[in-house]
Each structure stands twice: as structure tokens, then as C-alpha cells.
Design a protein around this motif. Structure first.
Motif, PDB file in Angstrom:
ATOM      1  N   ALA A 106      18.883  53.509  38.746  1.00  0.00           N
ATOM      2  CA  ALA A 106      17.850  52.483  38.672  1.00  0.00           C
ATOM      3  C   ALA A 106      16.460  53.068  38.890  1.00  0.00           C
ATOM      4  O   ALA A 106      15.493  52.666  38.237  1.00  0.00           O
ATOM      5  CB  ALA A 106      18.135  51.385  39.692  1.00  0.00           C
ATOM      6  N   ARG A 107      16.355  54.028  39.787  1.00  0.00           N
ATOM      7  CA  ARG A 107      15.059  54.644  40.097  1.00  0.00           C
ATOM      8  C   ARG A 107      14.861  55.967  39.364  1.00  0.00           C
ATOM      9  O   ARG A 107      13.779  56.554  39.460  1.00  0.00           O
ATOM     10  CB  ARG A 107      14.938  54.885  41.600  1.00  0.00           C
ATOM     11  CG  ARG A 107      15.112  53.641  42.454  1.00  0.00           C
ATOM     12  CD  ARG A 107      14.800  53.948  43.900  1.00  0.00           C
ATOM     13  NE  ARG A 107      15.233  52.884  44.799  1.00  0.00           N
ATOM     14  CZ  ARG A 107      14.825  52.763  46.055  1.00  0.00           C
ATOM     15  NH1 ARG A 107      13.985  53.639  46.573  1.00  0.00           N
ATOM     16  NH2 ARG A 107      15.247  51.761  46.806  1.00  0.00           N
ATOM     17  N   GLU A 108      15.923  56.444  38.684  1.00  0.00           N
ATOM     18  CA  GLU A 108      15.902  57.784  38.079  1.00  0.00           C
ATOM     19  C   GLU A 108      15.483  58.809  39.133  1.00  0.00           C
ATOM     20  O   GLU A 108      14.582  59.614  38.940  1.00  0.00           O
ATOM     21  CB  GLU A 108      14.993  57.832  36.852  1.00  0.00           C
ATOM     22  CG  GLU A 108      15.475  56.943  35.707  1.00  0.00           C
ATOM     23  CD  GLU A 108      14.680  57.127  34.446  1.00  0.00           C
ATOM     24  OE1 GLU A 108      13.504  57.555  34.532  1.00  0.00           O
ATOM     25  OE2 GLU A 108      15.225  56.860  33.368  1.00  0.00           O
ATOM     26  N   GLN A 109      16.189  58.766  40.241  1.00  0.00           N
ATOM     27  CA  GLN A 109      15.812  59.525  41.420  1.00  0.00           C
ATOM     28  C   GLN A 109      17.041  60.157  42.063  1.00  0.00           C
ATOM     29  O   GLN A 109      18.128  59.589  42.042  1.00  0.00           O
ATOM     30  CB  GLN A 109      15.132  58.576  42.411  1.00  0.00           C
ATOM     31  CG  GLN A 109      14.758  59.174  43.744  1.00  0.00           C
ATOM     32  CD  GLN A 109      14.051  58.151  44.615  1.00  0.00           C
ATOM     33  OE1 GLN A 109      13.010  57.604  44.244  1.00  0.00           O
ATOM     34  NE2 GLN A 109      14.617  57.861  45.780  1.00  0.00           N
ATOM     35  N   VAL A 110      16.842  61.321  42.637  1.00  0.00           N
ATOM     36  CA  VAL A 110      17.883  62.012  43.399  1.00  0.00           C
ATOM     37  C   VAL A 110      17.714  61.692  44.879  1.00  0.00           C
ATOM     38  O   VAL A 110      16.589  61.673  45.400  1.00  0.00           O
ATOM     39  CB  VAL A 110      17.781  63.533  43.199  1.00  0.00           C
ATOM     40  CG1 VAL A 110      18.823  64.262  44.055  1.00  0.00           C
ATOM     41  CG2 VAL A 110      17.929  63.913  41.741  1.00  0.00           C
ATOM     42  N   TRP A 111      18.829  61.445  45.556  1.00  0.00           N
ATOM     43  CA  TRP A 111      18.851  61.341  47.012  1.00  0.00           C
ATOM     44  C   TRP A 111      19.710  62.488  47.552  1.00  0.00           C
ATOM     45  O   TRP A 111      20.806  62.735  47.047  1.00  0.00           O
ATOM     46  CB  TRP A 111      19.455  60.017  47.471  1.00  0.00           C
ATOM     47  CG  TRP A 111      18.659  58.806  47.110  1.00  0.00           C
ATOM     48  CD1 TRP A 111      18.743  58.067  45.974  1.00  0.00           C
ATOM     49  CD2 TRP A 111      17.658  58.159  47.908  1.00  0.00           C
ATOM     50  NE1 TRP A 111      17.872  57.009  45.994  1.00  0.00           N
ATOM     51  CE2 TRP A 111      17.189  57.033  47.184  1.00  0.00           C
ATOM     52  CE3 TRP A 111      17.122  58.412  49.181  1.00  0.00           C
ATOM     53  CZ2 TRP A 111      16.206  56.181  47.677  1.00  0.00           C
ATOM     54  CZ3 TRP A 111      16.142  57.552  49.674  1.00  0.00           C
ATOM     55  CH2 TRP A 111      15.698  56.454  48.929  1.00  0.00           C
ATOM     56  N   VAL A 112      19.221  63.185  48.578  1.00  0.00           N
ATOM     57  CA  VAL A 112      19.990  64.270  49.190  1.00  0.00           C
ATOM     58  C   VAL A 112      20.163  63.988  50.675  1.00  0.00           C
ATOM     59  O   VAL A 112      19.334  63.322  51.311  1.00  0.00           O
ATOM     60  CB  VAL A 112      19.333  65.650  48.972  1.00  0.00           C
ATOM     61  CG1 VAL A 112      19.177  65.927  47.487  1.00  0.00           C
ATOM     62  CG2 VAL A 112      18.005  65.767  49.691  1.00  0.00           C
ATOM     63  N   SER A 113      21.249  64.489  51.220  1.00  0.00           N
ATOM     64  CA  SER A 113      21.643  64.156  52.587  1.00  0.00           C
ATOM     65  C   SER A 113      21.008  65.085  53.618  1.00  0.00           C
ATOM     66  O   SER A 113      20.730  66.256  53.353  1.00  0.00           O
ATOM     67  CB  SER A 113      23.163  64.231  52.725  1.00  0.00           C
ATOM     68  OG  SER A 113      23.614  65.571  52.569  1.00  0.00           O
ATOM     69  N   GLN A 114      20.802  64.508  54.807  1.00  0.00           N
ATOM     70  CA  GLN A 114      20.463  65.278  55.994  1.00  0.00           C
ATOM     71  C   GLN A 114      21.315  64.767  57.151  1.00  0.00           C
ATOM     72  O   GLN A 114      21.612  63.568  57.229  1.00  0.00           O
ATOM     73  CB  GLN A 114      18.985  65.139  56.324  1.00  0.00           C
ATOM     74  CG  GLN A 114      18.082  65.991  55.442  1.00  0.00           C
ATOM     75  CD  GLN A 114      18.316  67.472  55.671  1.00  0.00           C
ATOM     76  OE1 GLN A 114      17.847  68.050  56.656  1.00  0.00           O
ATOM     77  NE2 GLN A 114      19.057  68.112  54.779  1.00  0.00           N
ATOM     78  N   PRO A 115      21.706  65.661  58.053  1.00  0.00           N
ATOM     79  CA  PRO A 115      22.591  65.260  59.161  1.00  0.00           C
ATOM     80  C   PRO A 115      21.828  64.484  60.223  1.00  0.00           C
ATOM     81  O   PRO A 115      20.595  64.366  60.178  1.00  0.00           O
ATOM     82  CB  PRO A 115      23.077  66.609  59.702  1.00  0.00           C
ATOM     83  CG  PRO A 115      21.974  67.553  59.375  1.00  0.00           C
ATOM     84  CD  PRO A 115      21.436  67.105  58.049  1.00  0.00           C
ATOM     85  N   PRO A 116      22.535  63.939  61.212  1.00  0.00           N
ATOM     86  CA  PRO A 116      21.863  63.244  62.309  1.00  0.00           C
ATOM     87  C   PRO A 116      20.857  64.139  63.025  1.00  0.00           C
ATOM     88  O   PRO A 116      21.050  65.351  63.133  1.00  0.00           O
ATOM     89  CB  PRO A 116      23.017  62.849  63.238  1.00  0.00           C
ATOM     90  CG  PRO A 116      24.211  62.787  62.349  1.00  0.00           C
ATOM     91  CD  PRO A 116      24.012  63.869  61.328  1.00  0.00           C
ATOM     92  N   VAL A 117      19.798  63.526  63.500  1.00  0.00           N
ATOM     93  CA  VAL A 117      18.727  64.283  64.139  1.00  0.00           C
ATOM     94  C   VAL A 117      19.145  64.759  65.532  1.00  0.00           C
ATOM     95  O   VAL A 117      19.898  64.089  66.235  1.00  0.00           O
ATOM     96  CB  VAL A 117      17.447  63.419  64.219  1.00  0.00           C
ATOM     97  CG1 VAL A 117      17.621  62.271  65.221  1.00  0.00           C
ATOM     98  CG2 VAL A 117      16.232  64.264  64.562  1.00  0.00           C
ATOM     99  N   GLU A 118      18.668  65.939  65.896  1.00  0.00           N
ATOM    100  CA  GLU A 118      18.734  66.447  67.265  1.00  0.00           C
ATOM    101  C   GLU A 118      17.302  66.517  67.772  1.00  0.00           C
ATOM    102  O   GLU A 118      16.411  66.963  67.052  1.00  0.00           O
ATOM    103  CB  GLU A 118      19.372  67.837  67.298  1.00  0.00           C
ATOM    104  CG  GLU A 118      20.775  67.893  66.715  1.00  0.00           C
ATOM    105  CD  GLU A 118      21.288  69.320  66.585  1.00  0.00           C
ATOM    106  OE1 GLU A 118      20.564  70.251  67.027  1.00  0.00           O
ATOM    107  OE2 GLU A 118      22.372  69.510  66.038  1.00  0.00           O
ATOM    108  N   GLN A 119      17.056  66.103  68.993  1.00  0.00           N
ATOM    109  CA  GLN A 119      15.677  66.046  69.451  1.00  0.00           C
ATOM    110  C   GLN A 119      15.569  66.264  70.949  1.00  0.00           C
ATOM    111  O   GLN A 119      16.521  66.025  71.708  1.00  0.00           O
ATOM    112  CB  GLN A 119      15.039  64.717  69.062  1.00  0.00           C
ATOM    113  CG  GLN A 119      15.788  63.480  69.489  1.00  0.00           C
ATOM    114  CD  GLN A 119      15.170  62.215  68.927  1.00  0.00           C
ATOM    115  OE1 GLN A 119      13.967  62.136  68.712  1.00  0.00           O
ATOM    116  NE2 GLN A 119      15.983  61.207  68.691  1.00  0.00           N
TER     117      GLN A 119
END
Length: 288
Positions: A106-119
Motif C-alpha cells: 500500500a505504501r510501496e515501502q520496506v519495513w525492517v526489524s529491530q530488537p527490543p531496546v536496551e537502555q
């Protein structure tokens, strides 16, 4: 081949020199490409593992990077445009691990993953040092603790009161690398929250990288993912639901004249609980 990723207006986005078939290139060859163009550069290889569709490597002018968010988004968008990626999802191998992706038709867009944040919060003396580097004239008003946050690389987050103050920052660039080394991070990422938790939240940010070979980034997906994780953990931005995830937009590059927009959504696991985030944005072809 050249791309601009996370574009949000004329001259927007972060440039990506991209080598489509990098087999046979040495690390020195790849770093020379990045040095010649002065930007993070991406290199596509055949997969080294049956778990992935391709292997990606990334270089900046001064060294190799384990992961580069905007270059991953750009490389996968190009593979889609070339007809090499035709399935709904893909997985790529990077030096920081496997990265999942899906194509948003629909957006002609790629989504890529990132893991949960550590902070973790910086000690007061170190936080004061970072703020002094970001704002040597002490004109900005800072809010909340200075925090190190990490999905793929550690970024030092510092919240300023307004976008006007964010855009006016004139850091002591000769001290950025040393302050990042002291904080054990790869970049200083000041930000301002533009909108609250209602509607579609927007955050403005700037990145001053530790040792990439240039003073400021127009768009930094990995930093935006770390920032999103931090803000989500404090309830500053909403998650939404698995059926209707909320989208947060991080605006970057405005002070450089390179307006960029990074979209982020919660990545929900099979149990319906958040398990990191997705990041994506607009990509266009660009002359190198």
C-alpha cells in the motif's frame, strides 16, 4: 547505484551508495567506496546462510558498520525494484545478526526489524559532559535523564525542550568522538517531542556520529529505533495493537537542509506482546 532513504522533501533523506553485486570485493575495496562518496555505503552479497536471502555489509568512510538501518531499507527497496525480491517477506544477514523485512504494498515501502531496546541512564557527571558538548553555550533547556539506548548500536539520547532549541544546537564537534567514547556510544542523539501521545506522534531529532567521517547524519534508522524503544518504554509514544499498530514519525535532517522522516511501529510477537519495532520510510533513486 545511488539511493536516498527516509526522504521527506527536496534534498531529503540519507544518501546510500549501493553495490548490487559485491562478490569479490575486499573490505578495503568497500571502505574505499564509502570514502569516495562520503556516505554510509551498502554492499549486497549472496546469502552465507540458509536462514537469509542475502547478506549485507555496510561501510562508512572510516570503518565497517555492523548494521545500518537506512542502508538496509534502501538495499531491500532496490532489490524489490529490480525484481530480485518478490515474496511478501525477506530476511538478510548482517554483522549484527539476522534482520527481518516485509513489503508494504500500500505504501510501496520496506519495513525492517529491530530488537527490543536496551537502555541505561548516564551518571550525572557524564550526562553533564554530553550536554556541554551538545550545547556549549548553555542556551537549550534539557528535559529528563540522558540515556544510552540500543537496538543494534548504542546511541546517547538527550531530550531538549523544543524543536527551535534542537535546530539551534551548535555542538563542539571536536569533542563529540571523545564524549561518545566516554559514554560507550556511537552517536549523540538529541531530540524534541513535537506531539504527545494522542494522534500520530512526531519526534524531531539530530545525530552527531562518533567517528563516521562526517559531522551530522540526515537520517539514522538505528538511532530512531533506539529512541522509539526508549519513548515507548516511558509511555511517551503509543504502541497500538497487533491489528492496528501506532506509527511514530522521527523527523531528522531539517537543520541540515535534508528533511527526512523515519516511520516506526511496534513489532508484535505471536503472543501479542511487543518484541522490538519495525522501521521504514520513503526511498528514491539518486545520482551519486
Amino acid at each position: 547505484m545511488g539511493l536516498r532513504v527516509f526522504v521527506d522533501g527536496p534534498n531529503g533523506g540519507n544518501p546510500v551508495p549501493l553495490v548490487r553485486h559485491a562478490a569479490g570485493m575486499s573490505a578495503q575495496d568497500m571502505q574505499a567506496v564509502a570514502a569516495r562518496h562520503g556516505h554510509e555505503s551498502a554492499f549486497v552479497f549472496a546469502s552465507e546462510t540458509p536462514q537469509a536471502d542475502w547478506t549485507l555489509r555496510f561501510f562508512v568512510p572510516r570503518h565497517e558498520m555492523e548494521m545500518c538501518g537506512h542502508a538496509t531499507v534502501g538495499a531491500l527497496w532496490a532489490l524489490r525494484a529490480w525484481g530480485e525480491w518478490t515474496t511478501p517477506t525477506a530476511r538478510v544477514q548482517t554483522r549484527s545478526g539476522l534482520v527481518d523485512a516485509f513489503w508494504d504494498a500500500a505504501r510501496e515501502q520496506v519495513w525492517v526489524s529491530q530488537p527490543p531496546v536496551e537502555q541505561s541512564a548516564l551518571a550525572p557527571a557524564l550526562a553533564a559532559r554530553v550536554l556541554g558538548v551538545l550545547d556549549p553555550l548553555q542556551r537549550a533547556h534539557w528535559h529528563a535523564a540522558v540515556v544510552n539506548a540500543r537496538t543494534s548500536r548504542t546511541k546517547t539520547l538527550a531530550r531538549v525542550a523544543s524543536v527551535a532549541e534542537l535546530d539551534a544546537l551548535a555542538p563542539s564537534l571536536d569533542q563529540v568522538e571523545a564524549s561518545c567514547a566516554a559514554a560507550d556510544s556511537t552517536g549523540l542523539y538529541p531530540y524534541a517531542v513535537v506531539a504527545g501521545t494522542g494522534g500520530a506522534p512526531v519526534v524531531a531529532a539530530r545525530q552527531f556520529p562518533r567517528s563516521s567521517g562526517y559531522p551530522e547524519d540526515a537520517a539514522t534508522g538505528i538511532a530512531a529505533a533506539a529512541l522509539w524503544g526508549h519513548l515507548a518504554s516511558t509511555g511517551t509514544v503509543p504502541l497500538g495493537t497487533p491489528a492496528a499498530p501506532a506509527t511514530t514519525t522521527v523527523l531528522q535532517g531539517v537543520a541540515m537542509g535534508c528533511p527526512s522522516a523515519i516511520a516506526l511501529q511496534a513489532r508484535f510477537g505471536a503472543d501479542g506482546q511487543p518484541a522490538g519495532c519495525w522501521l521504514g520510510g520513503r526511498v528514491v533513486w539518486s545520482a551519486l
